[in-house]
Design an enzyme around this catalytic site. Structure first.
Site, PDB file in Angstrom:
ATOM      1  N   LYS A 270       0.772   2.516  12.536  1.00 41.78           N
ATOM      2  CA  LYS A 270       1.084   2.469  13.770  1.00 41.78           C
ATOM      3  C   LYS A 270       0.132   2.477  15.207  1.00 41.78           C
ATOM      4  O   LYS A 270       0.052   1.892  15.848  1.00 41.78           O
ATOM      5  CB  LYS A 270       2.164   3.741  14.263  1.00 41.78           C
ATOM      6  CG  LYS A 270       2.811   3.421  15.565  1.00 41.78           C
ATOM      7  CD  LYS A 270       3.915   2.583  15.860  1.00 41.78           C
ATOM      8  CE  LYS A 270       5.420   2.853  15.301  1.00 41.78           C
ATOM      9  NZ  LYS A 270       6.371   1.917  15.177  1.00 41.78           N
TER      10      LYS A 270
ATOM     11  N   GLU B 213     -10.670  11.523   1.211  1.00 46.00           N
ATOM     12  CA  GLU B 213      -9.930  10.987   2.527  1.00 46.00           C
ATOM     13  C   GLU B 213      -9.031  12.072   2.996  1.00 46.00           C
ATOM     14  O   GLU B 213      -8.697  11.625   4.057  1.00 46.00           O
ATOM     15  CB  GLU B 213      -8.946   9.990   1.566  1.00 46.00           C
ATOM     16  CG  GLU B 213      -7.847  10.460   0.646  1.00 46.00           C
ATOM     17  CD  GLU B 213      -8.401  10.703  -0.727  1.00 46.00           C
ATOM     18  OE1 GLU B 213      -9.590  10.929  -1.113  1.00 46.00           O
ATOM     19  OE2 GLU B 213      -7.473  10.791  -1.642  1.00 46.00           O
TER      20      GLU B 213
ATOM     21  N   SER C 108      12.289  -6.734  18.159  1.00 42.97           N
ATOM     22  CA  SER C 108      13.449  -5.546  18.182  1.00 42.97           C
ATOM     23  C   SER C 108      13.035  -5.019  19.317  1.00 42.97           C
ATOM     24  O   SER C 108      13.974  -4.159  19.911  1.00 42.97           O
ATOM     25  CB  SER C 108      13.167  -4.595  16.963  1.00 42.97           C
ATOM     26  OG  SER C 108      11.993  -3.740  17.244  1.00 42.97           O
ATOM     27  N   GLY C 109      11.779  -5.146  19.987  1.00 39.02           N
ATOM     28  CA  GLY C 109      11.588  -4.252  21.358  1.00 39.02           C
ATOM     29  C   GLY C 109      10.855  -3.165  21.275  1.00 39.02           C
ATOM     30  O   GLY C 109      10.190  -2.588  21.821  1.00 39.02           O
ATOM     31  N   GLY C 110      10.444  -2.951  19.899  1.00 48.82           N
ATOM     32  CA  GLY C 110       9.713  -1.864  19.453  1.00 48.82           C
ATOM     33  C   GLY C 110       8.296  -2.241  19.228  1.00 48.82           C
ATOM     34  O   GLY C 110       7.906  -3.376  19.620  1.00 48.82           O
ATOM     35  N   VAL C 111       7.556  -1.314  19.265  1.00 46.74           N
ATOM     36  CA  VAL C 111       6.157  -1.514  19.429  1.00 46.74           C
ATOM     37  C   VAL C 111       5.661  -2.757  18.308  1.00 46.74           C
ATOM     38  O   VAL C 111       4.859  -3.546  18.496  1.00 46.74           O
ATOM     39  CB  VAL C 111       5.175  -0.117  18.989  1.00 46.74           C
ATOM     40  CG1 VAL C 111       3.844  -0.412  18.899  1.00 46.74           C
ATOM     41  CG2 VAL C 111       5.701   0.834  19.932  1.00 46.74           C
ATOM     42  N   ASP C 112       5.988  -2.334  17.034  1.00 48.84           N
ATOM     43  CA  ASP C 112       5.668  -3.301  15.847  1.00 48.84           C
ATOM     44  C   ASP C 112       5.856  -4.656  16.253  1.00 48.84           C
ATOM     45  O   ASP C 112       4.864  -5.611  16.049  1.00 48.84           O
ATOM     46  CB  ASP C 112       6.157  -2.870  14.647  1.00 48.84           C
ATOM     47  CG  ASP C 112       5.911  -1.319  14.384  1.00 48.84           C
ATOM     48  OD1 ASP C 112       5.108  -0.706  14.980  1.00 48.84           O
ATOM     49  OD2 ASP C 112       6.528  -0.585  13.611  1.00 48.84           O
ATOM     50  N   SER C 113       7.147  -5.060  16.240  1.00 45.22           N
ATOM     51  CA  SER C 113       7.617  -6.538  16.322  1.00 45.22           C
ATOM     52  C   SER C 113       7.144  -6.999  17.752  1.00 45.22           C
ATOM     53  O   SER C 113       6.701  -8.306  17.762  1.00 45.22           O
ATOM     54  CB  SER C 113       9.117  -6.515  16.184  1.00 45.22           C
ATOM     55  OG  SER C 113       9.610  -5.958  17.366  1.00 45.22           O
ATOM     56  N   SER C 114       6.970  -6.105  18.774  1.00 43.98           N
ATOM     57  CA  SER C 114       6.630  -6.600  20.100  1.00 43.98           C
ATOM     58  C   SER C 114       5.212  -7.227  19.929  1.00 43.98           C
ATOM     59  O   SER C 114       4.659  -8.096  20.377  1.00 43.98           O
ATOM     60  CB  SER C 114       6.612  -5.603  21.316  1.00 43.98           C
ATOM     61  OG  SER C 114       8.060  -5.320  21.370  1.00 43.98           O
TER      62      SER C 114
ATOM     63  N   CYS D 117     -10.871  11.194  -8.165  1.00 39.19           N
ATOM     64  CA  CYS D 117      -9.907  11.944  -9.041  1.00 39.19           C
ATOM     65  C   CYS D 117      -9.583  11.064 -10.372  1.00 39.19           C
ATOM     66  O   CYS D 117     -10.235  10.970 -10.973  1.00 39.19           O
ATOM     67  CB  CYS D 117      -8.835  12.323  -8.196  1.00 39.19           C
ATOM     68  SG  CYS D 117      -8.008  14.022  -8.683  1.00 39.19           S
ATOM     69  N   TYR D 118      -8.161  10.810 -10.459  1.00 41.87           N
ATOM     70  CA  TYR D 118      -7.780  10.037 -11.572  1.00 41.87           C
ATOM     71  C   TYR D 118      -8.710   8.811 -11.626  1.00 41.87           C
ATOM     72  O   TYR D 118      -8.911   8.276 -13.032  1.00 41.87           O
ATOM     73  CB  TYR D 118      -6.219   9.389 -11.187  1.00 41.87           C
ATOM     74  CG  TYR D 118      -5.801   8.839 -12.305  1.00 41.87           C
ATOM     75  CD1 TYR D 118      -5.174   9.300 -13.525  1.00 41.87           C
ATOM     76  CD2 TYR D 118      -5.591   7.366 -12.370  1.00 41.87           C
ATOM     77  CE1 TYR D 118      -4.434   8.598 -14.598  1.00 41.87           C
ATOM     78  CE2 TYR D 118      -5.341   6.382 -13.136  1.00 41.87           C
ATOM     79  CZ  TYR D 118      -4.590   7.251 -14.363  1.00 41.87           C
ATOM     80  OH  TYR D 118      -4.161   6.256 -15.347  1.00 41.87           O
TER      81      TYR D 118
ATOM     82  N   HIS E 103     -11.261  14.962  -3.438  1.00 42.34           N
ATOM     83  CA  HIS E 103     -10.501  13.754  -2.346  1.00 42.34           C
ATOM     84  C   HIS E 103     -11.187  13.544  -1.093  1.00 42.34           C
ATOM     85  O   HIS E 103     -11.146  14.631  -0.437  1.00 42.34           O
ATOM     86  CB  HIS E 103      -8.899  14.024  -2.218  1.00 42.34           C
ATOM     87  CG  HIS E 103      -7.987  13.976  -3.455  1.00 42.34           C
ATOM     88  ND1 HIS E 103      -7.704  12.816  -3.675  1.00 42.34           N
ATOM     89  CD2 HIS E 103      -7.698  14.955  -4.368  1.00 42.34           C
ATOM     90  CE1 HIS E 103      -6.793  12.812  -4.788  1.00 42.34           C
ATOM     91  NE2 HIS E 103      -6.741  14.210  -5.170  1.00 42.34           N
TER      92      HIS E 103
ATOM     93  N   GLY F 262      -4.413   9.812  -8.748  1.00 47.82           N
ATOM     94  CA  GLY F 262      -2.730   9.343  -9.206  1.00 47.82           C
ATOM     95  C   GLY F 262      -2.344  10.542 -10.005  1.00 47.82           C
ATOM     96  O   GLY F 262      -2.709  11.437 -10.346  1.00 47.82           O
TER      97      GLY F 262
END
Ligand code: XMP
Length: 514
Positions: A370, A173, A225-231, A84-85, A171, A57
């Site tokens: 995603k 990550e 919406s027809g997008g990847v996520d909502s589909s 770190c923090y 870090h 942070g």
């Protein structure tokens, strides 16, 4: 909240790369979730984690107002890793001393491992790590031993093996830490005793059970919406509860050419889902009249979406739940300025929701990225055409039309956008690019066409590579392709006499222009 048997919780103290910690841990097939640093202890216990990671942070632990967790996080009897923090918090909590470093340390450093067992198991004696800190450990707390050092940081990593508390000054990550993934994997497997059970198939199974439990016999609508996520969210929920789910697809008048028809054909005809087609273009465009502020556009569109859903839900009677394909980057970028990270944009499916929302949200992907959702889509057999679709923002073309959105401008951008898509696909690049699209600048510039002076709009072409939408770089599209797209737009789209290519990365720019 989803409880996975073997999970590691991350408390976020505002580092820009906290989400990468979750990602790396999940790449080791151990489920990991991020919670705000000040989450009540009861919520942490409810997750029943096998280990806790305290993120980095921007603050200094000794500064007034610095974020601190509930001190009981150190009494849960589970391993704790501070990064770190997070390491400095551990130092302070257990009675050590943190002080400003004589010079801030950024960038690569050679880590020399003093005690390989546990966290550094299987690593070389020396390994490259990424440092980014302004404070240092002046005195280790009682009971801790140094397990690695660098030239500048005599205590680059420490551990209290009895209490199973670890700290890393660097870090693990980020990709620049060569063996960082192995370190986090060691923490998950060796220190916390997690088993690698988190797979996409496992996720689907757990989520289906969780959705059934959350929803019971209730009715659910999904903002498709027809997008990847909502589909993928719709297909997952449909798999869990079948006909209890009705999808509502809203034509907000801000879609791309042919999009509405495609969505109806796929979900209603091909997948056999209940689908309501709400043609509300006039309502949205009416409300956007005269509005040029990007955040206001987003809020208006978000609120109008909810209005439309409310309306359809009321007609269906008894709908209590709303499915959304919200992803982790949507959540993190919409976190209020009160949180440790700054607000960049209010994504409509998070920030635009009114306070008195009548539905309980079902958001199975709230913790995911995603590419993880794409993998789930493949697991569920969602058509590849949908899975490989480039992301398209909820507010649609409204945030790609600078200034006021008018029906004429939408029509113009739809034409330009269709050309971009067609040419990018023809060049075989569509699936290899995160997003490629056109932006309309309703700023007039002077041109000449057939000996006549023209004074028309500018279209900007944007194409970016990205892994998760959090950072992005512009694509080095071939000159020939740029030429073809430019020629076609200027010749075929009336009202455009200039095409530019956006060569900004994110940060400092963002992917969308608004
Ligand atoms: P930015 O422009 O913030 O975009 O770099 C990051 C990713 O998020 C998408 N995006 C949105 N998605 N509602 C959405 O559902 C929004 O309001 C929104 N704004 C941006 C953008 O297309 C990119 O993939």
């Amino acid at each position: 909240m989803s409880v996975h048997e073997d999970n590691i919780l991350i408390l976020d103290f505002g580092s820009q790369v906290t989400q990468l910690i979750a990602r790396r841990v999940r790449e080791s097939s151990v489920y990991s979730e991020i919670l705000p640093f000040n989450v009540p202890i009861g919520e942490i216990r409810a997750h029943n984690p096998k280990g806790l990671i305290l993120s980095g942070g921007p603050a200094s632990v000794y500064a007034p107002g610095a974020p601190h967790p509930d001190p009981r996080v150190f009494e849960l009897g589970i391993p704790v890793l501070g990064i770190c923090y997070g390491m400095q918090l551990i130092t302070q909590h257990f009675g050590g001393k943190v002080e400003p470093a004589s010079h801030r340390e950024f960038g690569r450093a050679e880590l020399r491992i003093d005690q390989p067992a546990g966290l550094f198991d299987g690593l070389g004696a020396e390994t490259l790590v990424w440092m980014s800190h302004g404070d240092r450990i002046a005195r280790q707390p009682e009971g801790f031993t140094t397990i690695a050092h660098t030239d500048n940081a005599p205590v680059a990593a420490f551990a209290d093996l009895a209490r199973r508390v670890y700290g890393l000054q660097f870090h693990p990550e980020v990709v620049h830490t060569a063996e960082g993934r192995a370190m986090l994997e060691n923490f998950a497997y060796n220190v916390c005793g997690c088993k690698p059970t988190w797979t996409m198939a496992g996720f689907v199974e757990t989520e289906i059970a969780r959705i059934r439990e959350q929803v019971g016999g209730g009715k659910v609508i999904c903002a498709l919406s027809g997008g990847v996520d909502s589909s993928v969210a719709a297909v997952l929920v449909h798999k869990a509860i079948g006909d209890q789910l009705t999808c509502v697809f809203v034509n907000n008048g801000l879609l791309r050419t042919g999009e509405a028809e495609k969505v109806v054909a796929t979900f209603r005809d091909h997948m056999g889902m209940n689908l309501v087609f709400a043609d509300e273009a006039d309502r949205f465009l009416g409300k956007l009249k005269g509005v040029s502020d990007p955040e206001r556009k987003r809020k208006i569109i978000g609120n109008t979406f909810i209005e439309v859903f409310d309306h359809h839900a009321e007609r269906m009677t008894g709908v209590g739940f709303l499915v959304q394909g919200t992803l982790y980057p949507d959540v993190i970028e919409s976190v209020s300025a009160k949180g440790p990270s700054a607000t960049i944009k209010t994504h409509h499916n998070v920030g635009g929701l009114p306070e008195d929302l009548k539905f309980t949200l079902v958001e199975p992907f709230r913790e995911l990225f995603k590419d993880e959702v794409r993998a789930i889509g493949r697991e569920l057999g969602v058509p590849m055409e949908i899975i490989q679709r480039q992301p398209f923002p909820g507010p649609g073309l409204a945030i790609r039309i600078l200034e006021e959105v008018t029906p004429e401008r939408v029509a113009l951008l739809q034409k330009a956008d269709a050309i971009v898509l067609e040419e990018i696909k023809a060049a075989g690049l569509y699936e290899r690019i995160w997003q490629s699209f056109a932006v309309l600048l309703p700023t007039k510039t002077v041109g000449v066409m057939g000996d006549e002076r023209t004074y028309e709009n500018v279209v900007v072409l944007r194409a970016v590579h990205s892994v998760d939408g959090m950072t992005a770089d512009w694509v080095h599209l071939p000159y020939e392709l740029l030429g073809t797209i430019s020629n076609r737009i200027i010749n075929e789209v009336r009202g455009v006499n200039r095409v530019c290519y956006d060569i900004s990365s994110k940060p400092p720019a963002t992917i969308e222009w608004e």
